[in-house]
Design a protein around this motif. Structure first.
Motif, short mmCIF file in Angstrom:
data_model
loop_
_atom_site.label_atom_id
_atom_site.label_comp_id
_atom_site.label_asym_id
_atom_site.label_seq_id
_atom_site.Cartn_x
_atom_site.Cartn_y
_atom_site.Cartn_z
N ALA A 528 107.82 -4.70 27.72
CA ALA A 528 107.79 -3.24 27.65
C ALA A 528 107.54 -2.63 29.03
N LEU A 529 106.66 -3.25 29.81
CA LEU A 529 106.40 -2.77 31.17
C LEU A 529 107.65 -2.88 32.02
N PHE A 530 108.36 -3.99 31.88
CA PHE A 530 109.58 -4.20 32.67
C PHE A 530 110.62 -3.12 32.36
N LEU A 531 110.71 -2.72 31.10
CA LEU A 531 111.72 -1.73 30.70
C LEU A 531 111.32 -0.31 31.07
N SER A 532 110.03 -0.07 31.27
CA SER A 532 109.56 1.32 31.37
C SER A 532 109.24 1.79 32.78
N ARG A 533 109.26 0.91 33.79
CA ARG A 533 108.78 1.31 35.11
C ARG A 533 109.50 2.55 35.64
N SER A 534 110.78 2.65 35.46
CA SER A 534 111.53 3.75 36.06
C SER A 534 111.35 5.07 35.31
N VAL A 535 110.68 5.06 34.16
CA VAL A 535 110.51 6.30 33.41
C VAL A 535 109.11 6.88 33.57
N ILE A 536 108.27 6.27 34.42
CA ILE A 536 106.90 6.76 34.64
C ILE A 536 106.80 7.29 36.07
N SER A 537 106.34 8.51 36.21
CA SER A 537 106.22 9.15 37.52
C SER A 537 105.29 8.35 38.43
N SER A 538 105.66 8.26 39.70
CA SER A 538 104.83 7.56 40.68
C SER A 538 103.48 8.24 40.87
N GLU A 539 103.40 9.54 40.51
CA GLU A 539 102.11 10.25 40.59
C GLU A 539 101.08 9.63 39.67
N LEU A 540 101.54 8.98 38.60
CA LEU A 540 100.63 8.40 37.61
C LEU A 540 100.22 6.99 37.95
N LEU A 541 100.62 6.48 39.12
CA LEU A 541 100.38 5.08 39.46
C LEU A 541 99.92 4.97 40.91
N ASP A 542 99.42 3.79 41.28
CA ASP A 542 99.23 3.45 42.68
C ASP A 542 99.69 2.01 42.87
N ASN A 543 99.47 1.44 44.04
CA ASN A 543 99.97 0.09 44.30
C ASN A 543 99.36 -0.95 43.37
N THR A 544 98.07 -0.79 43.04
CA THR A 544 97.42 -1.73 42.13
C THR A 544 98.06 -1.66 40.75
N ALA A 545 98.37 -0.45 40.29
CA ALA A 545 99.04 -0.28 39.00
C ALA A 545 100.47 -0.82 39.06
N ASN A 546 101.15 -0.59 40.18
CA ASN A 546 102.53 -1.04 40.30
C ASN A 546 102.66 -2.55 40.20
N ASP A 547 101.61 -3.28 40.61
CA ASP A 547 101.66 -4.74 40.50
C ASP A 547 101.87 -5.20 39.07
N LEU A 548 101.41 -4.41 38.11
CA LEU A 548 101.56 -4.80 36.71
C LEU A 548 103.02 -4.80 36.28
N PHE A 549 103.86 -4.05 36.98
CA PHE A 549 105.29 -4.02 36.65
C PHE A 549 106.07 -5.10 37.39
N ASN A 550 105.47 -5.65 38.44
CA ASN A 550 106.20 -6.58 39.31
C ASN A 550 106.02 -8.02 38.85
N ILE A 551 106.38 -8.29 37.62
CA ILE A 551 106.21 -9.63 37.05
C ILE A 551 107.57 -10.31 37.04
N PRO A 552 107.76 -11.38 37.83
CA PRO A 552 109.06 -12.06 37.90
C PRO A 552 109.43 -12.74 36.60
N GLU A 553 110.71 -12.94 36.43
CA GLU A 553 111.19 -13.57 35.21
C GLU A 553 110.90 -15.07 35.19
N THR A 554 110.83 -15.70 36.36
CA THR A 554 110.56 -17.14 36.42
C THR A 554 109.43 -17.41 37.39
N THR A 555 108.70 -18.47 37.15
CA THR A 555 107.59 -18.82 38.04
C THR A 555 108.08 -19.32 39.38
#
Length: 587
Positions: A528-555
């Motif tokens: 759900a995070l992967f699908l939603s990153r582009s629909v959430i304003s950057s004002e509502l996030l910071d770099n620490t929050a953005n890390d939660l979206f940056n999860i690669p598909e493979t290790t």
């Protein structure tokens, strides 16, 4: 000219939470990646955007990355020019990417960063659940009524990305059922105002958005709305409740509080290990007649909470006298230190009102009344000192005082102008005119001066005090069990003496069960995070929050050593630990 002079020897700072800023001679400039206003895409640090300027220096720690910048390497762009430069080939302008890449590996996060990220995850889950308020629609007909307004006919449609996100969150209702239920709900019968937007995006309202009023169901699952604007029948639209603007504002306040928490070392350390930070204040208690009237358990609790810093917790069921304990603490401390400032807060308006009524009883018989403000109640009953009404009362008192009569004409004119801004709205004697820059400045002065401020944990006035770096001598939180950890951050930021009172058998925070279920389903949440990153304003996030979206598909994409957890493992652990941030009883 000022910018160039201030940035003669600039330094780029990247702290442990990956917050990025430039330190000048006098000011600090907080940076984020520039976002194109047309397509919302990032510049990938081709251009940096200054989101805030502060006169105070941030704390520079040993593990903070500091990079000297030459003044000739900086080019200052207006937003208009930045948009033009953004559309050019990237080789034409210098890039920040090489500097940003020097940031320490984000896989090796500090304990403090992990702790903040757990709060962010709960916040982001609430963002995702709010996406249910976007109802995908098609406009099947439009015509003008006899009174000149536009009447449109709408039906539901399917937005594949939204449906995927909501199903991953456990929301199974079909779009057509969600729209019908929302339009015909009891809540919407009293507030039938809506906006139509062409953007599935959790952010500020767009200029192209139009306002509409729901008029009814024409036939099965076909609905009509009226408005003053014309709208094209072509295109994909979303129908959104008008009060979603308030939800976004509340999200933004909580996001700002989390960003402030990242810079508040004392509170962070206390949240990570509360027992290790408990100290003796060495404050003694006078055993006066008021003390003798308390039962033995309250006497012992009062002694302990006065002698304990920076946090004391009181837990007990209803009816045992927790509010009475607050009253005695306030009476005692205010008598000893009448210049102290108190923030008294609760998650709900009803609990805050009760706290206000009980505590202000202390001063009913005193001649000199403390300056007391009840924030966020502009529609309050007569006599309740909300911020605007209290401001109007004080201005009236000033105008009738000898100080005003002996002041210069210039000062009198300024006060009279300010007074005119507090006149009631035409035809609405109990509602004051809209705020202006002058009234906001004056009200800010009152917030910084009041002895007692009563506000909900989500009050916009608390956001303002945080931004202005205000502080209280005591923060007292009632019914703490009804607030999530994220909702408690704002009041906890505002004092170094904190009293939290709650009932472990109280109802949990609203929607906490849904958030907990999402956290327990970490694989679905990741998707759900992967699908939603582009629909959430950057004002509502910071770099620490953005890390939660940056999860690669493979290790294989990760830079890990044998024995280290993968990002997927770390994410599941973050979900597990985030659950404790939902509930006061688990903190």
């Amino acid at each position: 000219m000022f910018l160039k002079n201030d940035l003669t020897s600039p330094k780029l700072i990247i702290n442990e939470n990956n917050n990025i800023f430039i330190i000048g001679e006098q000011l600090t400039y907080f940076l984020k990646d520039y976002t194109s206003p047309s397509d919302k895409s990032k510049s990938n640090w081709s251009i940096a955007y200054c989101e805030k300027i502060d006169s105070q220096r941030p704390i520079i720690r040993e593990n903070t990355l500091t990079i000297p910048l030459g003044s000739n390497n900086l080019d200052f762009l207006s937003l208009t020019r930045a948009h033009k430069e953004y559309s050019k080939p990237r080789s034409r302008i210098h890039t920040w990417r090489a500097l940003i890449k020097k940031t320490p590996s984000r896989n090796k996060k500090t304990e403090k960063t992990n702790h903040i990220q757990e709060f962010w995850l709960i916040q982001i889950i609430e963002y995702l659940f709010s996406l249910v308020d976007f109802h995908p629609i098609e406009i099947s007909d439009q015509k003008q009524t006899d009174n000149g307004t536009n009447l449109i006919t709408i039906t539901s449609r399917i937005d594949d990305r939204q449906e995927s996100i909501l199903k991953l969150l456990g929301i199974k209702d079909l779009a057509i059922a969600r729209l019908a239920n929302e339009l015909n709900s009891e809540e919407r019968k009293t507030n039938s105002n809506w906006r139509i937007t062409d953007s599935f995006y959790l952010g500020k309202n767009r200029q192209s958005d139009t306002q509409w009023h729901y008029t009814g169901e024409l036939k099965n699952n076909v609905f009509t709305l009226t408005g003053d604007s014309e709208i094209s029948k072509e295109g994909d639209y979303y129908l959104v409740p008008s009060d979603q603007k308030g939800t976004y504002a509340q999200f933004l306040r909580r996001a700002k509080a989390l960003k402030a928490l990242a810079e508040h070392n004392e509170l962070l350390e206390m949240l990570i290990n509360p027992r290790a930070k408990i100290k003796n204040s060495h404050d003694d208690i006078t055993e006066d007649p008021h003390y003798e009237h308390l039962d033995k358990s309250k006497q012992e609790t009062l002694k302990k909470l006065i002698s304990t810093i920076p946090l004391f917790l009181v837990q007990g069921p209803p009816g045992v006298g927790k509010t009475k304990l607050i009253k005695e603490l306030v009476r005692r401390r205010y008598t000893e230190e009448p210049t102290d400032r108190y923030l008294l807060t609760a998650q709900s308006n009803s609990a805050t009102d009760h706290l206000f009524e009980q505590v202000t009883e202390i001063f009913n018989s005193t001649e000199a009344k403390p300056l007391t403000i009840r924030c966020g109640k502009n529609d309050s009953d007569e006599g309740t000192p909300d911020l605007r009404k209290q401001s109007a009362k004080i201005i009236n008192n000033i105008r009738s005082s000898n100080i005003f009569r002996t002041a210069s004409l210039h000062i009198q004119e300024k006060i009279n102008t300010l007074h005119s801004h507090y006149t009631p709205s035409p035809g609405k004697p109990n509602i004051l005119s809209k705020s202006t820059s002058s009234t906001r400045t004056f009200e800010g002065l009152l917030l910084r001066s009041a002895n007692f401020i009563f506000a909900t944990t989500n009050s916009p006035e608390l956001e303002r005090v945080i931004e202005e770096r205000g502080q209280f001598d005591w923060t007292i939180v009632e019914e703490a069990g009804k607030a999530t950890g994220g909702e408690l951050i704002s009041p906890l930021l505002l004092s170094y003496r904190r009293l939290m009172i709650g009932d472990h058998k109280q109802l949990p925070p609203f929607n906490s069960d849904k958030v907990k279920e999402a956290l327990l389903s970490s694989d679905s949440l990741r998707e759900a995070l992967f699908l939603s990153r582009s629909v959430i304003s950057s004002e509502l996030l910071d770099n620490t929050a953005n890390d939660l979206f940056n999860i690669p598909e493979t290790t294989e994409e990760l830079d890990i050593t044998p024995g280290e957890n993968t990002t997927e493992d770390n994410f599941a652990e973050t979900c597990r630990k985030s659950i404790s941030k939902l509930f006061y009883s688990n903190n």
